[in-house]
Scaffold this active site. Sequence first.
Site, PDB file in Angstrom:
ATOM      1  N   GLY A 154       0.846  -1.189   0.000  1.00 59.74           N
ATOM      2  CA  GLY A 154       0.000   0.000   0.000  1.00 59.74           C
ATOM      3  C   GLY A 154       0.876   1.230   0.000  1.00 59.74           C
ATOM      4  O   GLY A 154       2.017   1.171   0.471  1.00 59.74           O
TER       5      GLY A 154
ATOM      6  N   CYS B   2       5.619   0.064   7.357  1.00 57.45           N
ATOM      7  CA  CYS B   2       5.279   1.184   6.475  1.00 57.45           C
ATOM      8  C   CYS B   2       6.519   1.554   5.675  1.00 57.45           C
ATOM      9  O   CYS B   2       7.608   1.621   6.247  1.00 57.45           O
ATOM     10  CB  CYS B   2       4.813   2.361   7.330  1.00 57.45           C
ATOM     11  SG  CYS B   2       4.384   3.831   6.395  1.00 57.45           S
ATOM     12  N   LEU B   3       6.352   1.807   4.388  1.00 54.45           N
ATOM     13  CA  LEU B   3       7.499   2.205   3.566  1.00 54.45           C
ATOM     14  C   LEU B   3       8.096   3.522   4.060  1.00 54.45           C
ATOM     15  O   LEU B   3       9.259   3.808   3.809  1.00 54.45           O
ATOM     16  CB  LEU B   3       7.093   2.326   2.088  1.00 54.45           C
ATOM     17  CG  LEU B   3       6.790   1.006   1.361  1.00 54.45           C
ATOM     18  CD1 LEU B   3       6.296   1.281  -0.060  1.00 54.45           C
ATOM     19  CD2 LEU B   3       8.012   0.097   1.320  1.00 54.45           C
TER      20      LEU B   3
ATOM     21  N   HIS C 205      -4.791   1.655   7.097  1.00 55.70           N
ATOM     22  CA  HIS C 205      -3.441   2.214   7.244  1.00 55.70           C
ATOM     23  C   HIS C 205      -3.221   3.340   6.229  1.00 55.70           C
ATOM     24  O   HIS C 205      -2.733   4.423   6.586  1.00 55.70           O
ATOM     25  CB  HIS C 205      -2.423   1.074   7.058  1.00 55.70           C
ATOM     26  CG  HIS C 205      -0.991   1.499   7.079  1.00 55.70           C
ATOM     27  ND1 HIS C 205      -0.098   1.066   8.034  1.00 55.70           N
ATOM     28  CD2 HIS C 205      -0.273   2.305   6.246  1.00 55.70           C
ATOM     29  CE1 HIS C 205       1.089   1.612   7.801  1.00 55.70           C
ATOM     30  NE2 HIS C 205       1.021   2.356   6.715  1.00 55.70           N
ATOM     31  N   GLU C 206      -3.608   3.096   4.981  1.00 57.73           N
ATOM     32  CA  GLU C 206      -3.389   4.112   3.936  1.00 57.73           C
ATOM     33  C   GLU C 206      -4.305   5.310   4.136  1.00 57.73           C
ATOM     34  O   GLU C 206      -3.899   6.455   3.933  1.00 57.73           O
ATOM     35  CB  GLU C 206      -3.585   3.507   2.538  1.00 57.73           C
ATOM     36  CG  GLU C 206      -2.665   2.347   2.189  1.00 57.73           C
ATOM     37  CD  GLU C 206      -1.198   2.599   2.512  1.00 57.73           C
ATOM     38  OE1 GLU C 206      -0.744   3.751   2.396  1.00 57.73           O
ATOM     39  OE2 GLU C 206      -0.519   1.643   2.912  1.00 57.73           O
TER      40      GLU C 206
ATOM     41  N   HIS D 150      -2.891   7.766   6.461  1.00 55.01           N
ATOM     42  CA  HIS D 150      -1.844   8.632   5.898  1.00 55.01           C
ATOM     43  C   HIS D 150      -2.433   9.940   5.368  1.00 55.01           C
ATOM     44  O   HIS D 150      -1.786  10.981   5.415  1.00 55.01           O
ATOM     45  CB  HIS D 150      -1.120   7.930   4.742  1.00 55.01           C
ATOM     46  CG  HIS D 150       0.024   7.051   5.167  1.00 55.01           C
ATOM     47  ND1 HIS D 150       1.124   7.534   5.851  1.00 55.01           N
ATOM     48  CD2 HIS D 150       0.257   5.730   4.979  1.00 55.01           C
ATOM     49  CE1 HIS D 150       1.977   6.531   6.068  1.00 55.01           C
ATOM     50  NE2 HIS D 150       1.470   5.424   5.562  1.00 55.01           N
TER      51      HIS D 150
HETATM   52 ZN   LIG Z   1       2.314   3.580   5.634  1.00 55.52          ZN
END
Ligand SMILES: [Zn+2]
Length: 169
Positions: free
Chosen positions: A46, A92-93, A134-135, A138
């Site tokens: 994601g 998370c990236l 989660h996204e 953001h």
């Molecule tokens: Zn993330």
Amino acid sequence: MAKKRIHIYNDPVLRRKARRVNQISGTVRKLIEDMFETMYAGGGIGLAAPQVGVSKRVFIVDTKEVGGKLACINPRIISMSRNDLCPYNEGCLSLPNMEAEVIRPRRVTLEYTTPEGTATRVEADGLLARVIQHEHDHLDGILFVDRASSEKRPELLEEMNELEAAVHA
Ligand SMILES: [Zn+2]
């Protein structure tokens, strides 16, 4: 397509509330293509636009499941299973080398617009519901560390500051 730089740790763009997309232009569609390339290159499932420095309400998901690939513009979670929660170890990236257990609703219903301009609704559970939440966070400047248990949170924020300092060292 072009891979974009992923903004990490305490970058202010990750804490900003992203703006709605008023018109689905070529720029937005190009952004989504670039986000997919960036997400796959990073091995993520994601990615939200603020993570590539663009404060717009756009995120993508690909859980590698049937129906698990989405590109969402102006997404809105319209319902969640508030009485049916489950834990999951999130990463998370934008927070490399970090992981924490986060408890979230097991199921969500999401409304969004596709890159083709179609209003869509998806009912998700399991991993897809997890990534959607989660996204979506953001877009409101919320990171998974903010959702960790109150006992765990201070040490996670400290860890994040240390990792950030190491990047700049
Ligand atoms: Zn993330």
